[in-house]
Design an enzyme around this catalytic site. Structure first.
Site, PDB file in Angstrom:
ATOM      1  N   ASP A  66      40.704  32.747  36.163  1.00 19.40           N
ATOM      2  CA  ASP A  66      39.843  33.409  37.136  1.00 19.40           C
ATOM      3  C   ASP A  66      39.514  32.534  38.336  1.00 19.40           C
ATOM      4  OD1 ASP A  66      39.672  35.895  35.957  1.00 19.40           O
ATOM      5  OD2 ASP A  66      37.792  35.498  34.906  1.00 19.40           O
ATOM      6  N   LYS A  69      38.766  33.867  41.809  1.00 19.24           N
ATOM      7  CA  LYS A  69      37.487  34.488  42.158  1.00 19.24           C
ATOM      8  C   LYS A  69      36.683  33.624  43.123  1.00 19.24           C
ATOM      9  CE  LYS A  69      37.069  37.442  38.096  1.00 19.24           C
ATOM     10  NZ  LYS A  69      36.279  37.801  36.895  1.00 19.24           N
TER      11      LYS A  69
END
Length: 200
Positions: A66, A69
């Protein structure tokens, strides 16, 4: 006298530490989520018989799946509820952002790890993103990531919803069998939890 900090050239661990620190500064929940997912991915990868190199790629990809992000704007990343379609489309750019970011580390394994980051939201039936890969077209490590990522996301507390019990999260994953996830790997995951094989 000022303290002098020596950073060895081409020290790959420094690059990784910077990525981890940046992710934590951007969103501590996401950073801790990635840490938990990496532990689950390692345990499931071992159970599935990945060799040492494949396992190393998987653990790194899980830790930074992730990281893209970091580039998602606040009104999407920090939105305290269900995203509308416009916000979902922005959020769905994070695998590509993350793959590009990890690729810039210059590590020998950067391309292999970035490939797993890129495809961790593909779906078994081809309905995922960013490329709509299906079944064995999706790298094995990315298929493992899909399961452990979803499980951890469902079983942790968020400001806008309570954590689900493990049994309920597994029911939801089971319902996704042959849709979003590889059913064989799901069976291994359930066996891993049952046998207590998770990495501490």
């Amino acid at each position: 006298m000022p303290v002098r900090i020596s950073i060895p050239p081409e020290d790959e661990s420094c690059t990784i530490a910077v990525l981890a620190a940046a992710l934590d500064q951007r969103d501590s929940y996401t950073d801790h989520h990635c840490d938990r997912v990496s532990q689950l991915a390692q345990a499931l990868g071992i159970r599935c018989g990945l060799d040492e190199q494949e396992l190393g790629h998987l653990v790194l990809a899980a830790r930074f799946h992730d990281v893209g992000k970091i580039g998602i704007r606040d009104d999407v990343l920090l939105f305290p509820g269900k995203l509308d379609e416009s916000k979902k489309n922005v959020m769905r750019t994070h695998p590509e952002r993350g793959a590009r970011l990890f690729a810039t580390t210059g590590r020998d394994d950067a391309a292999a790890v970035a490939r797993l980051i890129l495809h961790h939201h593909e779906a078994w039936d081809g309905s995922g993103y960013p490329h709509g890969l299906q079944r064995e077209e999706i790298p094995l490590g990315a298929r493992i990531l899909t399961i452990v990522d979803g499980f951890d996301a469902m079983t942790t507390q968020r400001p806008y919803r309570n954590a689900l019990p493990t049994t309920r999260a597994l029911e939801i994953l089971a319902a996704d069998g042959n849709k979003r996830i590889d059913q064989r790997l799901y069976g291994e995951f359930v066996g891993m939890l049952r046998d207590g094989d998770c990495v501490a």
